[in-house]
Design an enzyme around this catalytic site. Sequence first.
Site, PDB file in Angstrom:
ATOM      1  N   GLY A 176      31.095  26.858  46.653  1.00 26.24           N
ATOM      2  CA  GLY A 176      31.718  27.746  45.685  1.00 26.24           C
ATOM      3  C   GLY A 176      30.892  29.040  45.787  1.00 26.24           C
ATOM      4  O   GLY A 176      30.661  29.473  46.819  1.00 26.24           O
ATOM      5  N   LEU A 177      30.148  29.552  44.802  1.00 25.94           N
ATOM      6  CA  LEU A 177      29.529  30.987  44.861  1.00 25.94           C
ATOM      7  C   LEU A 177      28.366  30.871  45.759  1.00 25.94           C
ATOM      8  O   LEU A 177      27.551  30.025  45.565  1.00 25.94           O
ATOM      9  CB  LEU A 177      29.090  31.307  43.478  1.00 25.94           C
ATOM     10  CG  LEU A 177      28.923  32.691  42.846  1.00 25.94           C
ATOM     11  CD1 LEU A 177      30.281  33.336  42.871  1.00 25.94           C
ATOM     12  CD2 LEU A 177      28.455  32.765  41.500  1.00 25.94           C
ATOM     13  N   VAL A 178      28.386  31.638  46.830  1.00 25.28           N
ATOM     14  CA  VAL A 178      27.130  31.608  47.699  1.00 25.28           C
ATOM     15  C   VAL A 178      26.947  33.188  47.872  1.00 25.28           C
ATOM     16  O   VAL A 178      27.571  34.199  48.101  1.00 25.28           O
ATOM     17  CB  VAL A 178      27.715  31.061  49.200  1.00 25.28           C
ATOM     18  CG1 VAL A 178      26.290  31.397  50.107  1.00 25.28           C
ATOM     19  CG2 VAL A 178      28.274  29.940  49.221  1.00 25.28           C
ATOM     20  N   GLY A 213      32.252  34.632  63.121  1.00 21.90           N
ATOM     21  CA  GLY A 213      31.649  35.414  62.207  1.00 21.90           C
ATOM     22  C   GLY A 213      30.162  34.909  62.121  1.00 21.90           C
ATOM     23  O   GLY A 213      29.459  35.010  60.708  1.00 21.90           O
ATOM     24  N   SER A 270      36.701  26.850  50.889  1.00 19.92           N
ATOM     25  CA  SER A 270      35.994  27.495  49.617  1.00 19.92           C
ATOM     26  C   SER A 270      36.699  26.674  48.620  1.00 19.92           C
ATOM     27  O   SER A 270      37.571  26.199  48.621  1.00 19.92           O
ATOM     28  CB  SER A 270      36.522  28.834  49.399  1.00 19.92           C
ATOM     29  OG  SER A 270      35.933  29.421  48.459  1.00 19.92           O
ATOM     30  N   TYR A 292      43.004  36.121  48.459  1.00 16.06           N
ATOM     31  CA  TYR A 292      41.952  35.233  48.830  1.00 16.06           C
ATOM     32  C   TYR A 292      41.786  33.987  48.636  1.00 16.06           C
ATOM     33  O   TYR A 292      41.847  33.132  49.455  1.00 16.06           O
ATOM     34  CB  TYR A 292      40.623  35.810  48.186  1.00 16.06           C
ATOM     35  CG  TYR A 292      39.316  35.014  48.757  1.00 16.06           C
ATOM     36  CD1 TYR A 292      38.889  35.185  50.223  1.00 16.06           C
ATOM     37  CD2 TYR A 292      38.870  34.080  47.907  1.00 16.06           C
ATOM     38  CE1 TYR A 292      37.830  34.599  50.707  1.00 16.06           C
ATOM     39  CE2 TYR A 292      37.755  33.340  48.472  1.00 16.06           C
ATOM     40  CZ  TYR A 292      37.393  33.546  49.753  1.00 16.06           C
ATOM     41  OH  TYR A 292      36.136  32.969  50.112  1.00 16.06           O
ATOM     42  N   LYS A 311      42.445  30.658  51.433  1.00 11.08           N
ATOM     43  CA  LYS A 311      41.677  29.344  51.304  1.00 11.08           C
ATOM     44  C   LYS A 311      42.309  28.086  50.935  1.00 11.08           C
ATOM     45  O   LYS A 311      42.185  27.159  51.538  1.00 11.08           O
ATOM     46  CB  LYS A 311      40.369  29.515  50.455  1.00 11.08           C
ATOM     47  CG  LYS A 311      39.373  30.744  50.919  1.00 11.08           C
ATOM     48  CD  LYS A 311      38.689  30.305  52.274  1.00 11.08           C
ATOM     49  CE  LYS A 311      37.839  31.138  52.764  1.00 11.08           C
ATOM     50  NZ  LYS A 311      37.014  30.927  54.260  1.00 11.08           N
TER      51      LYS A 311
END
Length: 215
Positions: A181-183, A8, A137, A150, A154
């Site tokens: 967390g939130l990226v 990725g 995550s 999702y 994870k």
Amino acid sequence: MKTILITGATSGIGLAAAKKLAKSKNQLILCGRRQRKLDEISSELSKTSNILSLCFDVSEKNEVTKLLDNLPEGFSSIDILINNAGNAHGMDTIQDGSLEDWDNMIDSNVKGLLYVSRIIIPKMIEKQSGHIINIGSLAGREVYEKGNIYCATKHAVNAISKAMRIDLNKTGIKVSEINPGLVETDFSNVRFKGDNNRAEKVYQGCKALQADDIA
Ligand code: 8X3
């Protein structure tokens, strides 16, 4: 100098990690699904590092095996594997979820990580050293509304990381898991299938982590 394989690697955390690691004169194997993107990134990073780019989808078992089992000389001894490929597809209640989205997430986030690792781990065991870094995550620790599958993938990454650590304990291979967390990356854009408005709202009202922070 270390040989580092990143899955990725064409966007988000994978790309940020590639850019950072290329500065330390490591040699990189950059894996992604988009040949043009890979070419662009390779030509930029090859100014400072030896780069091999491989275009394949981690969820295509045969492609993974064919390419990673036949790495060219000079790139075949991998020191660090960064299992970063994966994404969220859709955000619906479990009763409304799309089977196609579920397949995509399970295929890349779980099965893809396993296919790649299964090829690389024996090579690391042969030389009694290596480091596997799985990108998990917070969604692998908690579950949130409409995050269902999702989060499940994870959680699987979390279980697989622990399992790797136990099974590889005597082999000299280190296993790490990073749980952001939130990226703020293309993550929400992919999750919401190109709906930019919806994607932007995710990051409103907070100072989200950037891919570079995780790299
Ligand atoms: C991404 C983190 O919290 O948006 O893996 O699901 S979260």
